[in-house]
Design an enzyme around this catalytic site. Structure first.
Site, PDB file in Angstrom:
ATOM      1  N   SER A 124       0.911  -1.081  -0.034  1.00  0.00           N
ATOM      2  CA  SER A 124       0.004   0.118   0.170  1.00  0.00           C
ATOM      3  C   SER A 124       0.705   1.158  -0.076  1.00  0.00           C
ATOM      4  O   SER A 124       1.894   1.092   0.514  1.00  0.00           O
ATOM      5  CB  SER A 124      -0.778  -0.066   1.473  1.00  0.00           C
ATOM      6  OG  SER A 124      -1.337   1.257   1.625  1.00  0.00           O
ATOM      7  N   TYR A 148      -1.526  -1.372  10.644  1.00  0.00           N
ATOM      8  CA  TYR A 148      -1.765  -1.828   9.570  1.00  0.00           C
ATOM      9  C   TYR A 148      -0.494  -1.544   8.372  1.00  0.00           C
ATOM     10  O   TYR A 148      -0.103  -2.488   7.899  1.00  0.00           O
ATOM     11  CB  TYR A 148      -3.056  -1.053   8.935  1.00  0.00           C
ATOM     12  CG  TYR A 148      -3.061  -1.456   7.411  1.00  0.00           C
ATOM     13  CD1 TYR A 148      -3.432  -2.769   6.902  1.00  0.00           C
ATOM     14  CD2 TYR A 148      -3.023  -0.382   6.584  1.00  0.00           C
ATOM     15  CE1 TYR A 148      -3.595  -2.893   5.565  1.00  0.00           C
ATOM     16  CE2 TYR A 148      -3.043  -0.747   5.207  1.00  0.00           C
ATOM     17  CZ  TYR A 148      -3.326  -1.750   4.701  1.00  0.00           C
ATOM     18  OH  TYR A 148      -3.546  -1.936   3.326  1.00  0.00           O
ATOM     19  N   LYS A 152       2.477  -3.997   6.470  1.00  0.00           N
ATOM     20  CA  LYS A 152       2.791  -3.842   5.160  1.00  0.00           C
ATOM     21  C   LYS A 152       4.044  -3.788   4.838  1.00  0.00           C
ATOM     22  O   LYS A 152       4.669  -4.323   4.283  1.00  0.00           O
ATOM     23  CB  LYS A 152       2.023  -2.920   4.274  1.00  0.00           C
ATOM     24  CG  LYS A 152       0.485  -3.095   4.143  1.00  0.00           C
ATOM     25  CD  LYS A 152       0.013  -4.379   3.356  1.00  0.00           C
ATOM     26  CE  LYS A 152      -1.223  -4.541   3.368  1.00  0.00           C
ATOM     27  NZ  LYS A 152      -1.578  -6.162   2.781  1.00  0.00           N
TER      28      LYS A 152
HETATM   29  P1  NAD Z   1     -10.671  -7.578   1.254  1.00  0.00           P
HETATM   30  O1  NAD Z   1     -10.759  -7.429   2.662  1.00  0.00           O
HETATM   31  O2  NAD Z   1     -12.047  -7.178   0.537  1.00  0.00           O
HETATM   32  O3  NAD Z   1     -10.058  -8.934   0.871  1.00  0.00           O
HETATM   33  C1  NAD Z   1      -9.202  -9.438   1.604  1.00  0.00           C
HETATM   34  C2  NAD Z   1      -9.698 -10.901   1.882  1.00  0.00           C
HETATM   35  O4  NAD Z   1      -8.649 -11.594   2.597  1.00  0.00           O
HETATM   36  C3  NAD Z   1     -11.141 -11.172   2.251  1.00  0.00           C
HETATM   37  O5  NAD Z   1     -11.838 -11.914   1.440  1.00  0.00           O
HETATM   38  C4  NAD Z   1     -10.849 -11.927   3.620  1.00  0.00           C
HETATM   39  O6  NAD Z   1     -11.935 -12.798   3.749  1.00  0.00           O
HETATM   40  C5  NAD Z   1      -9.376 -12.659   3.479  1.00  0.00           C
HETATM   41  N1  NAD Z   1      -8.826 -13.084   4.307  1.00  0.00           N
HETATM   42  C6  NAD Z   1      -8.292 -12.174   5.601  1.00  0.00           C
HETATM   43  N2  NAD Z   1      -7.480 -12.806   6.505  1.00  0.00           N
HETATM   44  C7  NAD Z   1      -7.363 -13.990   6.167  1.00  0.00           C
HETATM   45  C8  NAD Z   1      -6.611 -15.159   6.378  1.00  0.00           C
HETATM   46  N3  NAD Z   1      -6.053 -15.228   7.517  1.00  0.00           N
HETATM   47  N4  NAD Z   1      -6.676 -16.458   5.662  1.00  0.00           N
HETATM   48  C9  NAD Z   1      -7.502 -16.481   4.674  1.00  0.00           C
HETATM   49  N5  NAD Z   1      -8.072 -15.343   4.053  1.00  0.00           N
HETATM   50  C10 NAD Z   1      -8.211 -14.204   4.835  1.00  0.00           C
HETATM   51  O7  NAD Z   1      -9.482  -6.432   1.014  1.00  0.00           O
HETATM   52  P2  NAD Z   1      -9.150  -5.828  -0.449  1.00  0.00           P
HETATM   53  O8  NAD Z   1      -9.538  -4.312  -0.614  1.00  0.00           O
HETATM   54  O9  NAD Z   1      -9.441  -6.784  -1.450  1.00  0.00           O
HETATM   55  O10 NAD Z   1      -7.623  -5.793  -0.407  1.00  0.00           O
HETATM   56  C11 NAD Z   1      -6.816  -6.698  -0.583  1.00  0.00           C
HETATM   57  C12 NAD Z   1      -5.061  -6.630  -0.184  1.00  0.00           C
HETATM   58  O11 NAD Z   1      -4.873  -5.395  -0.586  1.00  0.00           O
HETATM   59  C13 NAD Z   1      -5.132  -6.376   1.608  1.00  0.00           C
HETATM   60  O12 NAD Z   1      -3.807  -7.130   1.534  1.00  0.00           O
HETATM   61  C14 NAD Z   1      -5.086  -4.966   1.693  1.00  0.00           C
HETATM   62  O13 NAD Z   1      -4.366  -4.668   2.934  1.00  0.00           O
HETATM   63  C15 NAD Z   1      -4.405  -4.498   0.413  1.00  0.00           C
HETATM   64  N6  NAD Z   1      -4.658  -3.121  -0.170  1.00  0.00           N
HETATM   65  C16 NAD Z   1      -6.048  -2.937  -0.134  1.00  0.00           C
HETATM   66  C17 NAD Z   1      -6.251  -1.312  -0.386  1.00  0.00           C
HETATM   67  C18 NAD Z   1      -7.669  -0.805  -0.328  1.00  0.00           C
HETATM   68  O14 NAD Z   1      -8.022   0.660  -0.301  1.00  0.00           O
HETATM   69  N7  NAD Z   1      -8.767  -1.572  -0.728  1.00  0.00           N
HETATM   70  C19 NAD Z   1      -5.296  -0.334  -0.445  1.00  0.00           C
HETATM   71  C20 NAD Z   1      -3.804  -0.738  -0.274  1.00  0.00           C
HETATM   72  C21 NAD Z   1      -3.591  -2.152   0.027  1.00  0.00           C
HETATM   73  N1  UFG Z   2     -12.527  11.393   3.448  1.00  0.00           N
HETATM   74  C1  UFG Z   2     -13.665  12.262   3.748  1.00  0.00           C
HETATM   75  N2  UFG Z   2     -14.740  11.661   4.476  1.00  0.00           N
HETATM   76  C2  UFG Z   2     -14.887  10.243   4.621  1.00  0.00           C
HETATM   77  C3  UFG Z   2     -13.984   9.563   4.218  1.00  0.00           C
HETATM   78  C4  UFG Z   2     -12.905  10.073   3.630  1.00  0.00           C
HETATM   79  O1  UFG Z   2     -13.507  13.389   3.894  1.00  0.00           O
HETATM   80  O2  UFG Z   2     -15.965   9.843   5.165  1.00  0.00           O
HETATM   81  C5  UFG Z   2     -11.595  11.669   2.984  1.00  0.00           C
HETATM   82  C6  UFG Z   2     -10.137  11.569   3.820  1.00  0.00           C
HETATM   83  O3  UFG Z   2      -9.855  12.691   4.512  1.00  0.00           O
HETATM   84  C7  UFG Z   2      -9.095  11.700   2.428  1.00  0.00           C
HETATM   85  C8  UFG Z   2      -9.662  11.046   1.040  1.00  0.00           C
HETATM   86  O4  UFG Z   2     -11.218  11.237   1.644  1.00  0.00           O
HETATM   87  O5  UFG Z   2      -8.492  12.947   2.222  1.00  0.00           O
HETATM   88  C9  UFG Z   2      -9.392   9.665   1.122  1.00  0.00           C
HETATM   89  O6  UFG Z   2      -9.802   8.866   2.284  1.00  0.00           O
HETATM   90  P1  UFG Z   2     -10.008   7.320   2.277  1.00  0.00           P
HETATM   91  O7  UFG Z   2     -10.170   6.855   3.571  1.00  0.00           O
HETATM   92  O8  UFG Z   2     -10.843   6.813   1.217  1.00  0.00           O
HETATM   93  O9  UFG Z   2      -8.518   6.811   1.771  1.00  0.00           O
HETATM   94  P2  UFG Z   2      -7.117   7.099   2.517  1.00  0.00           P
HETATM   95  O10 UFG Z   2      -6.232   7.713   1.597  1.00  0.00           O
HETATM   96  O11 UFG Z   2      -7.139   7.815   3.650  1.00  0.00           O
HETATM   97  O12 UFG Z   2      -6.414   5.508   2.957  1.00  0.00           O
HETATM   98  C10 UFG Z   2      -6.185   4.647   1.939  1.00  0.00           C
HETATM   99  C11 UFG Z   2      -6.494   3.395   2.359  1.00  0.00           C
HETATM  100  C12 UFG Z   2      -5.709   2.929   3.461  1.00  0.00           C
HETATM  101  C13 UFG Z   2      -4.112   3.098   3.177  1.00  0.00           C
HETATM  102  C14 UFG Z   2      -4.120   4.557   2.559  1.00  0.00           C
HETATM  103  C15 UFG Z   2      -2.544   4.901   2.030  1.00  0.00           C
HETATM  104  O13 UFG Z   2      -7.781   3.033   2.775  1.00  0.00           O
HETATM  105  O14 UFG Z   2      -5.676   1.407   3.423  1.00  0.00           O
HETATM  106  O15 UFG Z   2      -4.950   4.754   1.356  1.00  0.00           O
HETATM  107  O16 UFG Z   2      -2.426   4.616   0.861  1.00  0.00           O
HETATM  108  F1  UFG Z   2      -3.408   3.051   4.115  1.00  0.00           F
END
Ligand code: NAD
Ligand code: UFG
Length: 338
Positions: A124, A148, A152
């Site tokens: 991330s 978190y 990572k």
């Molecule tokens: P998500 O929660 O939708 O998907 C993660 C999946 O992993 C889920 O289906 C959950 O059931 C499964 N899981 C969790 N722990 C487990 C375990 N111990 N064993 C088996 N399965 C398990 O999340 P996502 O948004 O699809 O994100 C996927 C990956 O990308 C994550 O590692 C997350 O940290 C990373 N990521 C997501 C974002 C975002 O904004 N969505 C941003 C940066 C990084």
């Molecule tokens: N925001 C609002 N109102 C809300 C939610 C968010 O104003 O109800 C604003 C936040 O302040 C930020 C922007 O919208 O300026 C985006 O916020 P998000 O929570 O959607 O995303 P972030 O950038 O804060 O976080 C995301 C992922 C995290 C990751 C981070 C850095 O959710 O997992 O990017 O990569 F760690």
């Protein structure tokens, strides 16, 4: 030969599985359904005409996971499984370290044992902490501000150490910026449990009338309109980056790191406007105090992914909002219960 997709029932995993199936790859999903539902498999089958093999298994249970390696010829792994909520990680750090770190260590032990030494890992942009400037390149200093993010960064370091010790490993680390949107079929999308923390799931629920208004967290940042700026990326573009990253890791031993973003920043108010236009529905909002830990601006320099992976984002903010609106309208309650 199969690709193991951990967390393949989740938001990004399910979109990636669709792309992998559509190019004819054999897929095995391992997911404990802690943050997803099994019916996503039906949706994947409807979209692609193929049903991925599925194991309901927990990465924390190494015996359960070994069965997956024993019963399949796993060639490579795309590792999504993990917990991902920043706020929850502050409240429950041990749960986050245990699930994300121990789960990855178990996975790597099995990969080594069964000779599947190619992996794409979901990192991330959070590993850049409070970046000194934007756009952010891969060689920027790394730091974290919450458990978190720490998981990572630790996993990136674990994978790097494994590559030093075992020259057969090929690892692509993808640092995602802000994934949003949904598959254009409207059949798969993001289905957060409870009240969403992230901007777009909240915005789509305000437009749908589920919540009364959006709280905009701060309008006094040093940005053009004072609200936070992020690099939103369509989840299908992100899914496609995994195919390129897997190909790269198969061909290049050692570890490499790639930003996955568009390189463009949008403010919260620009997003509100874009979603209103895409959905044809108003998004009421109120300005609220800043959210602790938020930064003003975060967007990628995505050049390295283009140069080395041959990948770049193709979809714009209109596509992201339109596809999210379609998913929201077709699935107002998210996925049905298993
Ligand atoms: P998500 O929660 O939708 O998907 C993660 C999946 O992993 C889920 O289906 C959950 O059931 C499964 N899981 C969790 N722990 C487990 C375990 N111990 N064993 C088996 N399965 C398990 O999340 P996502 O948004 O699809 O994100 C996927 C990956 O990308 C994550 O590692 C997350 O940290 C990373 N990521 C997501 C974002 C975002 O904004 N969505 C941003 C940066 C990084
Ligand atoms: N925001 C609002 N109102 C809300 C939610 C968010 O104003 O109800 C604003 C936040 O302040 C930020 C922007 O919208 O300026 C985006 O916020 P998000 O929570 O959607 O995303 P972030 O950038 O804060 O976080 C995301 C992922 C995290 C990751 C981070 C850095 O959710 O997992 O990017 O990569 F760690």
């Amino acid at each position: 030969m199969s690709i193991l997709v951990t967390g393949g029932c989740g938001f990004i995993g399910s979109h990636t599985v669709v792309e992998l199936l559509s190019i004819g790859e054999d897929i095995v999903i391992l997911d404990n359904l802690s943050n997803s539902k099994e019916c996503v498999l039906d949706r994947i089958e409807t979209i692609t005409g193929k049903r991925p093999k599925f194991y309901k298994a927990d990465l924390l249970d190494i015996d359960e996971c070994e069965k997956v390696f024993k019963e399949n010829d796993i060639e490579s792994v795309i590792h999504f499984a993990g917990f991902k909520a920043v706020g929850e990680s502050v409240a429950k750090p041990m749960m986050y370290y245990h699930n994300n770190i121990t789960g990855t260590l178990n996975l790597c032990a099995l990969m080594s044992k069964y000779g599947a030494k190619t992996i794409v890992f979901s990192s991330s942009a959070t590993v850049y902490g409070m970046p000194k400037s934007v756009p952010i390149s891969e060689d920027f200093p790394l730091s974290t501000t919450n458990p978190y993010g720490e998981t990572k960064l630790m996993i990136e370091r674990i994978l790097s150490d494994i590559c030093v010790s075992d020259k057969e490993y090929g690892v692509s680390v993808l640092r995602y910026f802000n994934p949003i949107g949904a598959h254009e079929s409207g059949l798969i999308g993001e289905d957060p449990k409870g009240i969403p923390n992230n901007l777009l799931p909240y915005v789509s629920r305000v437009a749908a009338g589920i919540y009364e208004h959006l709280s905009v967290f701060g309008d006094d940042y040093d940005t053009p309109d004072g609200t936070g700026v992020r690099d939103y990326i369509h989840v299908v573009d992100l899914a496609k980056a995994h195919l390129c990253a897997l190909d790269y890791a198969r061909k290049n031993k050692g570890i490499d790191y790639f930003n996955v973003g568009t390189g463009n920043g949008y403010s919260v108010l620009e997003i509100v406007k874009a979603y209103e236009e895409a959905s044809g529905k108003p998004v009421k909002y109120k300005i609220s105090p800043r959210r602790p830990g938020d930064i003003a601006e975060c967007y990628a320099n995505p050049e390295k992914a283009y140069k080395l992976l041959g990948w770049k984002a193709e979809k714009g903010i209109e596509d992201m909002c339109r596809d999210l609106a379609r998913w929201q309208e077709g699935n107002p309650e998210g996925y049905p219960d298993n």
